[in-house]
Design a protein around this motif. Structure first.
Motif, PDB file in Angstrom:
ATOM      1  N   GLU A  99       0.840  -1.205   0.000  1.00 54.46           N
ATOM      2  CA  GLU A  99       0.000   0.000   0.000  1.00 54.46           C
ATOM      3  C   GLU A  99       0.872   1.251   0.000  1.00 54.46           C
ATOM      4  O   GLU A  99       1.956   1.274   0.581  1.00 54.46           O
ATOM      5  N   ARG A 100       0.344   2.316  -0.645  1.00 54.09           N
ATOM      6  CA  ARG A 100       1.073   3.578  -0.715  1.00 54.09           C
ATOM      7  C   ARG A 100       0.340   4.651   0.089  1.00 54.09           C
ATOM      8  O   ARG A 100       0.126   5.764  -0.375  1.00 54.09           O
ATOM      9  N   VAL A 101      -0.051   4.285   1.307  1.00 53.30           N
ATOM     10  CA  VAL A 101      -0.728   5.217   2.199  1.00 53.30           C
ATOM     11  C   VAL A 101      -0.510   4.756   3.635  1.00 53.30           C
ATOM     12  O   VAL A 101      -0.503   3.560   3.919  1.00 53.30           O
ATOM     13  N   MET A 102      -0.307   5.705   4.547  1.00 50.46           N
ATOM     14  CA  MET A 102      -0.219   5.361   5.959  1.00 50.46           C
ATOM     15  C   MET A 102      -1.602   4.982   6.499  1.00 50.46           C
ATOM     16  O   MET A 102      -2.605   5.559   6.075  1.00 50.46           O
ATOM     17  N   PRO A 103      -1.665   4.037   7.452  1.00 53.82           N
ATOM     18  CA  PRO A 103      -2.969   3.631   7.973  1.00 53.82           C
ATOM     19  C   PRO A 103      -3.720   4.723   8.718  1.00 53.82           C
ATOM     20  O   PRO A 103      -4.928   4.603   8.930  1.00 53.82           O
ATOM     21  N   GLY A 104      -3.042   5.777   9.149  1.00 54.91           N
ATOM     22  CA  GLY A 104      -3.734   6.869   9.829  1.00 54.91           C
ATOM     23  C   GLY A 104      -4.292   6.481  11.185  1.00 54.91           C
ATOM     24  O   GLY A 104      -5.344   6.984  11.602  1.00 54.91           O
ATOM     25  N   GLY A 105      -3.604   5.578  11.867  1.00 56.71           N
ATOM     26  CA  GLY A 105      -4.052   5.156  13.194  1.00 56.71           C
ATOM     27  C   GLY A 105      -4.836   3.862  13.192  1.00 56.71           C
ATOM     28  O   GLY A 105      -5.131   3.310  14.246  1.00 56.71           O
ATOM     29  N   ALA A 106      -5.217   3.381  12.013  1.00 57.15           N
ATOM     30  CA  ALA A 106      -5.893   2.081  11.922  1.00 57.15           C
ATOM     31  C   ALA A 106      -4.892   0.955  12.158  1.00 57.15           C
ATOM     32  O   ALA A 106      -3.676   1.164  12.129  1.00 57.15           O
ATOM     33  N   ALA A 107      -5.399  -0.242  12.377  1.00 51.76           N
ATOM     34  CA  ALA A 107      -4.515  -1.373  12.654  1.00 51.76           C
ATOM     35  C   ALA A 107      -3.627  -1.707  11.458  1.00 51.76           C
ATOM     36  O   ALA A 107      -2.479  -2.111  11.612  1.00 51.76           O
ATOM     37  N   ASN A 108      -4.172  -1.545  10.267  1.00 50.11           N
ATOM     38  CA  ASN A 108      -3.442  -1.826   9.026  1.00 50.11           C
ATOM     39  C   ASN A 108      -3.899  -0.859   7.946  1.00 50.11           C
ATOM     40  O   ASN A 108      -4.801  -0.057   8.159  1.00 50.11           O
ATOM     41  N   GLY A 109      -3.274  -0.968   6.774  1.00 49.71           N
ATOM     42  CA  GLY A 109      -3.683  -0.147   5.649  1.00 49.71           C
ATOM     43  C   GLY A 109      -5.082  -0.512   5.164  1.00 49.71           C
ATOM     44  O   GLY A 109      -5.573  -1.615   5.418  1.00 49.71           O
TER      45      GLY A 109
END
Length: 392
Positions: free
Chosen positions: A320-330
């Protein structure tokens, strides 16, 4: 079948694809790295090479608002944006899909601020993935051209009537020069007939669109919209099949590469797939088998196709090319892992974040990932996801 092939910047090729689709209205606001698409479209209109109205607006919010108006009036409508521009029009994205307007938008994927970055990743599209738009992803310039033409046929189908985003990676795809085959205008016209809207805004026959919905009606309206996008997958697949028969380039909602013998399979979106394929080929020379499943259609989610492609694998590596933003995974990992769990499929899954803000992801990185995953065996994971190349 008439066709031409030329080396051309992918952004310019995207604008030519919109021209071949005979778009009637373009409303857009320039933002890097999307600018070349709408810039070239403005030249085509100004030079009389495209019979369309080009609307200059003061923001992306206004661009999508104008697109909603033109589409509601019955015009074939196109726009393009990136990053903060996509987020500025976020509010109107829901209106376009909720009003069932078949707008097509080329989204040149780019990192979101802050910190400010003009380079490519999937932060922008993942923040907008649940806005009710059909979403296609492209690996190369040829797919961009073909997808834009197909997008109009998908969007305008009476069984669909939904907006479509065609996603292409910023700079690593949008600004490179590739050999691209363009179909003739005559062949595109036969594949894509003029838009015949079901309902239109017209002063002689006043109608209301996007009306106020009381609680007694809102759920049913959204349920009908949801069923439309879920059922649109069949239309997407049929349009892809028809395109292949007509133009000789076939597409599927997911594309598998070297997956038959591979127990370990990568899953990815966009242009990074080509580097993963290079890594797979190098691993093959070493006597190791890895595969790739490229997702061409993210919305509606290709659940059945992914189950079929992954159910017999031992390991799935989601890039993935995005940070999870605090979620457990992308976000892509979440969707695939929940899909597997709900269908009783037990697969070891790994999640890797890479290529943020345009950072290169070389084939060697995927070779290292593969070797690391295989070496781990059944060992417990130390963390939910890994970020490739992060410096401490």
């Amino acid at each position: 079948m008439k066709k031409t092939k030329k080396g051309i910047e992918v952004s310019i090729a995207a604008s030519i694809a919109a021209q071949l689709a005979r778009v009637e209205v373009v409303a857009a606001y320039p933002i890097t790295p999307q600018t070349h698409i709408v810039e070239h479209l403005s030249e085509l209109v100004a030079n009389g090479e495209l019979d369309a109205v080009y609307i200059n607006v003061e923001s992306e919010h206004s661009a999508m608002s104008a697109c909603c108006g033109s589409s509601a009036a019955g015009a074939r409508t196109f726009t393009s944006t990136s990053a903060q521009g996509l987020e500025l029009m976020h509010e109107i994205l829901f209106i376009a899909s909720g009003m069932r307007l078949p707008i097509v938008m080329a989204t040149v994927n780019r990192a979101l601020s802050a910190p400010l970055s003009i380079w490519g990743d999937h932060s922008d599209i993942m923040a907008a993935r649940d806005t009710g738009w059909i979403m296609l992803f492209c690996e190369n310039g040829q797919e961009v051209v073909d997808s834009i033409i197909m997008a109009f046929k998908i969007a305008e189908d009476r069984r669909v009537l939904l907006p479509v985003m065609v996603n292409l990676d910023g700079f690593s795809l949008s600004h490179v020069i590739e050999p691209i085959e363009f179909p003739s205008q005559e062949d595109v016209d036969r594949f894509l007939p003029p838009y015949n809207p079901l309902y239109t805004l017209h002063p002689d026959k006043p109608v209301t669109m996007g009306a106020y919905a009381m609680p007694e009606l809102y759920t049913e309206a959204k349920y009908a919209q949801e069923m439309a996008i879920v059922n649109s997958k069949e239309v997407v697949a049929k349009v892809m099949e028809e395109f292949g028969k007509k133009f000789g380039r076939s597409y599927n909602v997911i594309e598998a590469y070297n997956t038959q013998k591979a127990d370990c399979v990568f899953v990815a979106l966009g242009s990074v797939g080509e580097n993963i394929k290079t890594a797979i080929n190098e691993l093959k020379e070493q006597g190791k088998e890895a595969g790739l499943v490229s997702i061409r259609l993210l919305r509606p989610f290709p659940s059945d196709e992914l189950i079929s492609a992954l159910k017999d694998k031992k390991r799935v590596v989601v890039i993935e090319r995005v940070m999870p933003g605090g979620a457990a995974n992308g976000p892509l990992f979440h969707e695939i892992s929940s899909l597997m769990y709900l269908n009783g499929i037990d697969i070891k899954m790994e999640n890797y974040i890479a290529g943020l803000g345009g950072r290169d992801i070389l084939p060697e990185s995927f070779i290292d990932i593969f070797n690391g995953v295989i070496h781990k065996g059944d060992a417990a994971k130390e963390k939910n996801y890994d970020v490739i190349g992060v410096r401490g």
